[in-house]
Design a protein around this motif. Structure first.
Motif: not given
Lengths: 117, 113
Positions: B4, B6, B19, B21-23, B65, B70-72, B74, B88
């Motif tokens: 991951t 971030q 927000n 994000s985490c890839s 997504s 990808l997750s976000t 919030s 994450c």
């Protein structure tokens, strides 16, 4: 709200000393875990248990023993403490994937800061 | 386990929406996404988990997504109490070591009054 308590919150001992860290959970969870957290290493699993009398080895077990005496109580033992074991120790519990919850949904205690001189 | 990525830090003012994000470009079909946060001098706290689309609870929302890379996370209306490191975690429910969590460096959220 899940409840995990740890004692002591802070402990100082000398090299070669004997230390026991205690953890109690009142969540009726089956799984309990001991982690250590160090700067640059994140959270590392030492031992875990899925019930009274059970013990499983984690990623960094050397120098540590653990015992699960009841469903609620999980102890971490350092019989010959070394300075490399100076760390922040966390206990956690989870229901191991039962009841629709994931075993990765873990509830952590407040931590014990251990210093070995 | 999927790696991951971030952002190392973020800043916000109280009342703003944040927000994080985490890839996770190598996420496997069997893997789930978990978010935790850790306030100084406290243990990590579970926030939310998800597999796809959108998940919401009383604390946060999680957007994932369509390709799940990808997750976000919030956080609506952040307060000073939300200042923490947010982690994450992507992991397989079926991994051999049940429930083993591996935390990366996370995202440090600073909140200003």
């Amino acid at each position: 709200e899940a409840a995990v308590t740890q004692s002591p919150r802070n402990k100082v001992t000398v090299t070669g000393g004997n230390v026991t860290l205690s953890c109690r959970q009142t969540n009726s969870h089956n799984y309990m875990y001991w982690y250590r957290q160090d700067t640059g290493h994140g959270l590392r699993l030492i031992h875990y248990s899925y019930g009274a009398g059970n013990l499983q080895i984690g990623d960094v077990p050397d120098g540590y023993k653990a015992t699960r005496t009841t469903q609620e109580d999980f102890f971490l033992l350092l019989e010959l403490a070394s300075p490399s074991q100076t760390s922040l120790y966390f206990c956690a519990s989870s229901d191991g994937g039962l009841g629709g919850r994931s075993s990765y949904e873990q509830y952590f205690g407040p931590g014990t800061r251990l210093t070995v001189l | 386990l999927a790696k991951t990525t971030q952002p190392p830090s973020m800043e916000a003012y109280e009342g703003q929406e944040v927000n994080v994000s985490c890839s996770h470009t190598n996420i496997a079909t069997s893997e789930y996404i978990y978010w935790y946060r850790q306030v100084p001098h406290q243990g990590p706290q579970f926030i939310i988990q998800g597999y796809k689309d959108y998940v919401v609870n009383e604390v946060a929302s999680l957007f994932i997504s369509a390709d799940r890379k990808l997750s976000t996370l919030s956080l609506p209306w952040v307060s000073l109490r939300d200042a923490a490191v947010y982690y994450c975690i992507v992991t397989d429910k079926g991994t051999q070591v049940v429930g083993q969590l591996t935390f990366g460096r996370g995202t440090r959220l600073q909140v200003y009054a």
